[in-house]
Design an enzyme around this catalytic site. Structure first.
Site, PDB file in Angstrom:
ATOM      1  N   SER A 119       8.583  19.076  46.967  1.00 47.74           N
ATOM      2  CA  SER A 119       7.885  19.406  45.724  1.00 47.74           C
ATOM      3  C   SER A 119       7.990  20.873  45.357  1.00 47.74           C
ATOM      4  O   SER A 119       7.585  21.260  44.269  1.00 47.74           O
ATOM      5  CB  SER A 119       6.395  19.044  45.855  1.00 47.74           C
ATOM      6  OG  SER A 119       5.807  19.783  46.914  1.00 47.74           O
ATOM      7  N   CYS A 120       8.521  21.698  46.241  1.00 51.66           N
ATOM      8  CA  CYS A 120       8.565  23.131  45.975  1.00 51.66           C
ATOM      9  C   CYS A 120       9.937  23.666  46.310  1.00 51.66           C
ATOM     10  O   CYS A 120      10.394  23.550  47.435  1.00 51.66           O
ATOM     11  CB  CYS A 120       7.513  23.866  46.804  1.00 51.66           C
ATOM     12  SG  CYS A 120       7.610  25.655  46.653  1.00 51.66           S
TER      13      CYS A 120
END
Length: 305
Positions: A119-120
């Site tokens: 997600s990052c």
């Protein structure tokens, strides 16, 4: 004596049927990928570990190196191979990249020690300066024009190509399109940044950079990192089905990118570079609302004051 409370009226709401299904489910795979980088004849130390969906791992590694500014073109890579062999599944979850002669080795220090989750895409950077990377390509002069009807059709075209998403419901997608809406390359991954790196890595290996006149369509939001990746590949238009961030809008305006958000149904918002969208050439202000019919200029949801 027992206390009594207020009387409760009988529940007259319609009954809801709850369906419970028991059986196997198909889940998206998520595994770590270690990217090792070095020069010929020397040990190649790990540069990055990213959590990704296995598949197109060479594209992912090359795209990551390009968007992080470590390489500038396909010729900067002498070899890139899966440690299990290029004809086998990447069971070791390692990609080994040998840089061409004269290409500087990346500095493996806290500012360049990457660990990215699904997600990052910038987690693990030690400073704000380490996040920013300057592109070789000036997209401000890219004169591509896109019609609202083409933009409105991109989400459906992207979904039609998401074969793994239809099975699992758990994957992001990135698609590279021409200005007339023709799909050139689509990649899926549990991480939105990985999906973009896979598309860009494919373009690098095909020697297609800069991607003049193309549109990058993503299935999630438009973050700063995705704007930066588009810029690094020379892509003039980034479109997303969800919202952009303020930093993404700022970077798009600085780089000369066209940034489209909330691309759903027949409407979307243009946050930067409206001159490339037919009907919005004269629009002023940071955000403009458009539709499949070339009219409308009122700010839409998510627009900035």
């Amino acid at each position: 004596m027992a206390a009594t409370g207020p009387a409760h009226a009988p529940d007259t709401s319609p009954a809801h049927t709850v369906v419970v299904k028991v059986g196997p489910d198909t889940l998206v795979a998520e595994e770590p990928l270690e990217i090792r980088v070095g020069t010929a004849g020397t040990p190649r130390p790990p540069l990055a570990v990213t959590m990704r969906t296995p598949g197109d791992d060479l594209d992912l590694a090359i795209g990551f190196l390009l968007t992080e500014g470590i390489i500038r073109a396909a010729g900067d890579v002498r070899t890139a191979q899966l440690c299990a062999g290029d004809q086998e599944a990447n069971t070791y979850n390692v990609v080994d990249v040998t840089l061409a002669a004269g290409v500087p080795m990346p500095q493996v220090d806290p500012a360049r020690n990457f660990y990215t989750t699904s997600s990052c895409g910038v987690c693990g950077k030690a400073s704000i300066d380490a996040v920013r990377t300057r592109s070789l390509f000036d997209v401000t002069g890219d004169g591509v024009r896109v019609t609202p009807s083409v933009l409105a059709g991109l989400p459906e075209a992207l979904r039609e190509g998401q074969r793994a998403f239809r099975t699992t419901g758990g994957l992001h997608a990135a698609g590279l399109f021409t200005a007339d809406g023709r799909l050139v390359c689509l990649r899926e991954d549990v991480g939105r940044h990985n999906a973009v790196d896979k598309v860009i890595g494919w373009a690098v290996r095909q020697d297609r950079l800069p991607l003049v006149g193309h549109i990058l369509m993503v299935s999630g939001r438009a973050s700063f990192e995705l704007c930066q990746k588009a810029w690094m590949a020379g892509i003039p238009v980034l479109a997303a089905v969800s919202a952009p961030s303020t930093l993404a809008v700022d970077l798009a305006a600085e780089a000369g990118l066209t940034l489209v958000g909330f691309l759903r149904g027949q409407s979307f918002n243009v946050y930067a570079g409206g001159q490339r969208v037919a009907g919005l050439e004269q629009q002023t202000g940071p955000a403009a609302r458009s539709a499949a019919a070339p009219a409308a200029t009122a700010p839409g949801p998510g627009s900035r004051p």
